[in-house]
Design a protein around this motif. Structure first.
Motif, PDB file in Angstrom:
ATOM      1  N   GLU A 189       0.857  -1.187   0.000  1.00 17.98           N
ATOM      2  CA  GLU A 189       0.000   0.000   0.000  1.00 17.98           C
ATOM      3  C   GLU A 189       0.898   1.243   0.000  1.00 17.98           C
ATOM      4  O   GLU A 189       1.850   1.333   0.790  1.00 17.98           O
ATOM      5  CB  GLU A 189      -0.889   0.019   1.238  1.00 17.98           C
ATOM      6  CG  GLU A 189      -1.831  -1.164   1.352  1.00 17.98           C
ATOM      7  CD  GLU A 189      -3.228  -0.854   0.857  1.00 17.98           C
ATOM      8  OE1 GLU A 189      -3.565   0.338   0.717  1.00 17.98           O
ATOM      9  OE2 GLU A 189      -3.968  -1.817   0.602  1.00 17.98           O
ATOM     10  N   ILE A 190       0.605   2.178  -0.874  1.00 19.12           N
ATOM     11  CA  ILE A 190       1.418   3.398  -0.972  1.00 19.12           C
ATOM     12  C   ILE A 190       1.426   4.149   0.353  1.00 19.12           C
ATOM     13  O   ILE A 190       2.480   4.629   0.785  1.00 19.12           O
ATOM     14  CB  ILE A 190       0.925   4.291  -2.135  1.00 19.12           C
ATOM     15  CG1 ILE A 190       1.218   3.595  -3.474  1.00 19.12           C
ATOM     16  CG2 ILE A 190       1.590   5.662  -2.093  1.00 19.12           C
ATOM     17  CD1 ILE A 190       0.625   4.284  -4.692  1.00 19.12           C
ATOM     18  N   GLU A 191       0.301   4.236   1.020  1.00 17.67           N
ATOM     19  CA  GLU A 191       0.241   4.957   2.299  1.00 17.67           C
ATOM     20  C   GLU A 191       1.126   4.291   3.354  1.00 17.67           C
ATOM     21  O   GLU A 191       1.775   4.975   4.144  1.00 17.67           O
ATOM     22  CB  GLU A 191      -1.203   5.095   2.779  1.00 17.67           C
ATOM     23  CG  GLU A 191      -2.057   6.006   1.902  1.00 17.67           C
ATOM     24  CD  GLU A 191      -1.442   7.384   1.651  1.00 17.67           C
ATOM     25  OE1 GLU A 191      -0.940   8.013   2.609  1.00 17.67           O
ATOM     26  OE2 GLU A 191      -1.457   7.827   0.485  1.00 17.67           O
ATOM     27  N   THR A 192       1.165   2.968   3.362  1.00 20.09           N
ATOM     28  CA  THR A 192       2.032   2.241   4.301  1.00 20.09           C
ATOM     29  C   THR A 192       3.497   2.513   3.966  1.00 20.09           C
ATOM     30  O   THR A 192       4.311   2.759   4.857  1.00 20.09           O
ATOM     31  CB  THR A 192       1.739   0.733   4.248  1.00 20.09           C
ATOM     32  OG1 THR A 192       0.368   0.516   4.576  1.00 20.09           O
ATOM     33  CG2 THR A 192       2.639  -0.046   5.195  1.00 20.09           C
ATOM     34  N   LEU A 193       3.834   2.474   2.680  1.00 20.13           N
ATOM     35  CA  LEU A 193       5.193   2.767   2.245  1.00 20.13           C
ATOM     36  C   LEU A 193       5.615   4.164   2.688  1.00 20.13           C
ATOM     37  O   LEU A 193       6.701   4.351   3.243  1.00 20.13           O
ATOM     38  CB  LEU A 193       5.300   2.637   0.718  1.00 20.13           C
ATOM     39  CG  LEU A 193       6.624   3.049   0.088  1.00 20.13           C
ATOM     40  CD1 LEU A 193       7.770   2.161   0.554  1.00 20.13           C
ATOM     41  CD2 LEU A 193       6.509   3.020  -1.432  1.00 20.13           C
ATOM     42  N   ILE A 194       4.756   5.143   2.465  1.00 22.40           N
ATOM     43  CA  ILE A 194       5.057   6.531   2.845  1.00 22.40           C
ATOM     44  C   ILE A 194       5.272   6.641   4.349  1.00 22.40           C
ATOM     45  O   ILE A 194       6.263   7.218   4.813  1.00 22.40           O
ATOM     46  CB  ILE A 194       3.930   7.478   2.376  1.00 22.40           C
ATOM     47  CG1 ILE A 194       3.935   7.584   0.842  1.00 22.40           C
ATOM     48  CG2 ILE A 194       4.071   8.863   3.021  1.00 22.40           C
ATOM     49  CD1 ILE A 194       2.713   8.278   0.268  1.00 22.40           C
ATOM     50  N   MET A 195       4.348   6.072   5.113  1.00 26.45           N
ATOM     51  CA  MET A 195       4.429   6.157   6.573  1.00 26.45           C
ATOM     52  C   MET A 195       5.719   5.511   7.094  1.00 26.45           C
ATOM     53  O   MET A 195       6.455   6.114   7.890  1.00 26.45           O
ATOM     54  CB  MET A 195       3.217   5.474   7.214  1.00 26.45           C
ATOM     55  CG  MET A 195       3.205   5.526   8.730  1.00 26.45           C
ATOM     56  SD  MET A 195       1.759   4.712   9.446  1.00 26.45           S
ATOM     57  CE  MET A 195       2.075   3.013   9.019  1.00 26.45           C
TER      58      MET A 195
END
Length: 180
Positions: free
Chosen positions: A34-40
């Motif tokens: 998930e992009i949001e998980t990667l960013i976080m």
């Protein structure tokens, strides 16, 4: 590609192809996160990412190393994985008559002896054209391009796959199937 995009591209390659655990993430078996998980997780580990920055890297990458899912929620490296977390199920394809592999001249003796092997990666990477293969070879030293008899290999039972970014993949190329 500007320096910030290049730095981000290298970071994404490292994480999505080789060491996702370095920032505490796990890729699914097809390499997606998930992009949001990667960013976080990247931000928690000192690497500043935003969705816009990721999308810009994906859009401007001449090598098309990354793919964003159709729903826009996930990202993965198109190919080149060495992590055991990932085993992308590519669709088998019939290759063209010839494909090309770029390498450095210093590897030729080993290649002549054992053929092309995936090594730490899941697949041997092949290019559709000589120019791309030559550019790949230059990254490793004085380049040399091998011409692979891909269709003949396929006819003899070897499997070929085409990654999202146009790179052809196979598990091995015995030395009887290429010329210099």
């Amino acid at each position: 590609m500007n320096k910030n995009l290049e730095k981000t591209s290298k970071f994404l390659s490292y994480i999505l192809r080789h060491q996702p655990e370095a920032i505490g993430i796990a890729l699914d078996s097809n390499g997606w996160i998930e992009i949001e998980t990667l960013i976080m997780q990247a931000n928690q580990h000192g690497e500043y990412l935003t969705r816009d920055l990721i999308e810009e890297v994906v859009k401007t990458s001449d090598k098309k190393r990354f793919t964003i899912s159709e729903d826009g929620l996930k990202i993965r490296a198109a190919q080149g994985h060495s992590t055991k977390q990932v085993e992308i199920k590519y669709q088998q394809q019939i290759p063209p008559e010839f494909l090309y592999h770029g390498t450095a001249t210093r590897f030729i003796d080993s290649i002549k002896e054992q053929g092309l092997i995936a090594g730490d990666r899941h697949y041997v990477h092949l290019s559709f054209d000589e120019q791309t293969a030559n550019a790949v070879g230059k990254r490793h030293g004085k380049p040399i391009v091998l011409k692979v008899k891909a269709l003949l290999m396929h006819q003899q039972g070897f499997k070929f796959y085409l990654a999202d970014n146009g790179v052809w993949l196979t598990h091995t190329v015995p030395n009887t199937f290429f010329t210099f």
